[in-house]
Write an enzyme that holds these catalytic residues in place. Structure first.
Site, mmCIF file in Angstrom:
data_model
loop_
_atom_site.group_PDB
_atom_site.id
_atom_site.type_symbol
_atom_site.label_atom_id
_atom_site.label_comp_id
_atom_site.label_asym_id
_atom_site.label_seq_id
_atom_site.Cartn_x
_atom_site.Cartn_y
_atom_site.Cartn_z
ATOM 1 C CD GLU A 292 -2.829 1.223 0.086
ATOM 2 O OE1 GLU A 292 -2.741 2.231 -0.824
ATOM 3 O OE2 GLU A 292 -3.378 0.340 -0.306
ATOM 4 C CG ASP A 296 -1.250 4.866 -0.719
ATOM 5 O OD1 ASP A 296 -2.035 4.337 -1.689
ATOM 6 O OD2 ASP A 296 -1.450 4.781 0.148
ATOM 7 C CB SER A 491 -6.357 1.674 -1.021
ATOM 8 O OG SER A 491 -6.200 0.586 -1.690
#
Length: 574
Positions: A292, A296, A491
């Site tokens: 993650e 990002d 996300s």
């Protein structure tokens, strides 16, 4: 001689009362849990000498006034639009009154306790005391509880009380009755591209984009779809993207370099800085990169070329009872303005029904302060039967916090290019805590009217609706641990939107105008909505239902739709 079992307890109580005469004041239950939440089990007593750190949230002097001011400076129809507040100006709204500080401090001092302030405005106090003192202070019974799935233990109580005279001065004291499941990394639905060298032919925005990006969405596909400028930003002063990282997720410099080399060669050499909160670190040890965190960072650095990006690593030394979600807001407010992000993207969240109302409101008030000073706060809306991190209760259509806070922009997911549709994993819904804000009242009412009695009783028809917008959330390429992956999830969509807003900010600051700040009043304005492509097909199947579905106008799957950069520039007057 054997004494009846109640005698020692009575003697202790009398002794305590003689030492602490204020104990005689009437106590009243402030918060309680009727039944231990599912997934947790009582695991024994706690040594009375063991220390526990508690946060005391004091009643803020004028949070309603701050909310009104934040709306005013964020509404393009208001003469105050763009006149963001300073941290000191925000403090005048959230700073407790002198009476509140005096009353609460006096109560604590009776027990020999001196609190320290841990927020810029002094509305959050912290104390560290033995469990025995905490029990006496709060008429509580702190014990050890275990989250059965993870094995993690915590010290909590099922109820706590405060003097009745302090009810109007204290919002909440935590960690006490909050049984929030452990924060874990979002499920990214990633698929490794086996037997494939990490070398991709750059897809230029031509008539062939739809075909070439049908199954693999590269950064250049995203640029073509939303009209991203390919030139680097050139006015980066006071414009920074903040990427929130939790759960020991660390962003890798080497993975970013590999991503840029193969997918965004014009940006080779770009990097990110690190801000550490609550003992957070950013280790670069082999195999320690978080998927993650890498995603990002790559979506922000790789799409908002030239805009400084800061990875904000939040560690495990939090005491806000919500895994550092309030701590990060206070730390950003306390940071020098030159290092403070203008866009904050977070790919984590909680099912709304797993967080006490008081904590959800506390988080919302903290993020409202960020919006007031000119920070665009973005949260992923959640993925399919999973709201970011935790299983969603499909029978009640649970939305996610803190995304349901009206001062946060919630980002859902879309898929496809021509036409764009709702990503089946894009979660959304209606808050059971926060009412529908005025800026989206017409849109929410129209959607609810369009579905009639479908799902009647399963959601709150007067709640804040999420998401607000949507972006690509399926088959996006990124590099993790030295390998190429295709990934899906809101996300993924959220940092893409952060990059787009940061580039709009770049153009605004170059023109001598303020950054966008809190986005929602602008997004739902007539000029803001015109900058989005409405998505009218697709749905989130949920569990054993068809779930909410996309429809003309706003909907709780794709929000207002997907953005276009040039249309956004027009909407902000550039």
């Amino acid at each position: 001689m054997r004494f009846p079992s109640f005698i020692p307890a009575l003697m202790t109580a009398l002794a305590t009362a003689s030492i602490n005469p204020m104990d005689r004041r009437a106590m009243t239950v402030h918060e309680s849990v009727a039944v231990l939440p599912s997934g947790f089990a009582h695991s024994g007593s706690v040594s009375p000498d063991q220390e526990i750190t508690l946060r005391i949230a004091l009643v803020q002097s004028d949070i309603v006034g701050l909310q009104s001011k934040t709306y005013a400076v964020s509404d393009p129809a208001n003469v105050l639009y763009g006149q963001h507040l300073t941290v000191d100006e925000v403090a005048t709204f959230v700073r407790p009154t002198a009476v509140t500080v005096s009353e609460v401090s006096g109560w604590l001092q009776t027990y020999g306790i001196t609190a320290k302030s841990v927020s810029p405005a002094g509305d959050l106090l912290q104390i560290t005391v033995p469990v025995s003192t905490a029990n006496t202070l709060l008429s509580a019974q702190f014990s050890s509880f275990t989250h059965t799935a993870s094995g993690k233990t915590s010290i909590r109580t099922l109820s706590y009380s405060i003097p009745a005279s302090l009810q109007s001065h204290i919002q909440f004291i935590h960690p006490t009755v909050a049984f929030v499941p452990p924060l874990t990394a979002p499920s990214l639905n990633r698929v490794k591209v086996e037997g494939h060298a990490i070398v991709e032919e750059r897809v230029e925005p031509t008539s062939n984009t739809v075909t070439s990006c049908a199954n693999t969405v590269t950064p250049s596909c995203i640029e073509a779809l939303y009209g991203f400028p390919t030139a680097k930003a050139n006015h980066s002063a006071q414009n920074i993207i903040g990427v929130a990282g939790y759960t020991g997720q660390y962003a890798s410099y080497s993975d970013l370099a590999l991503f840029l080399k193969n997918l965004q060669p014009d940006l080779v050499g770009s990097n990110f800085t690190v801000m550490e909160i609550d003992g957070g670190v950013n280790t670069q040890a082999q195999g320690q990169a978080g998927d993650e965190a890498d995603l990002d960072i790559e979506m922000t650095v790789g799409l908002a070329g030239g805009v400084p990006t800061t990875f904000i690593s939040v560690g495990a030394d939090y005491t806000d009872d919500i895994w550092g979600f309030i701590d990060i807001a206070n730390s950003i407010l306390a940071a020098p303005i030159k290092t403070r992000p203008t866009v904050l993207t977070t790919s984590y969240g909680f099912n709304e029904n797993t967080v006490p109302v008081s904590v959800s409101i506390g988080m919302c008030n903290a993020y409202t302060q960020l919006g007031a000073v000119g920070i665009s706060v973005l949260f992923a809306s959640g993925d399919g039967g999973v709201s970011g991190l935790q299983p969603t209760s499909c029978s009640t259509f649970q939305p996610t916090v803190p995304g349901t806070c009206p001062f946060i922009t919630s980002v859902g997911g879309s898929s496809g290019l021509a036409p764009q549709t709702a990503a089946a994993l894009s979660a959304g819904g209606f808050s059971n805590i926060f009412p529908t804000p005025a800026y989206q009242a017409a849109e929410v009412a129209a959607y609810i009217a369009s579905i009639g009695d479908e799902y009647a009783g399963l959601y709150n028809t007067s709640g804040r609706g999420i998401p607000d917008v949507a972006l690509q959330a399926l088959d996006v390429e990124f590099v993790w641990d030295g390998s190429l992956y295709l990934v899906g999830g809101t996300s993924c969509a959220t940092p893409i939107f952060a990059a787009l807003i940061a580039l709009v900010n770049d153009r605004l600051t170059a023109a001598g105008k303020p950054v966008m700040g809190f986005l929602n009043p602008f997004l739902y304005s007539s000029v803001g909505k015109a900058a989005f492509t409405d998505i009218t097909s697709g749905n989130n199947p949920g569990c054993n239902t068809n779930g909410f579905y996309a429809a003309p106008g706003w909907d709780p799957v794709t929000g207002l739709g997907t953005p276009n950069f040039n249309a956004l520039l027009t909407a902000v007057g550039l």
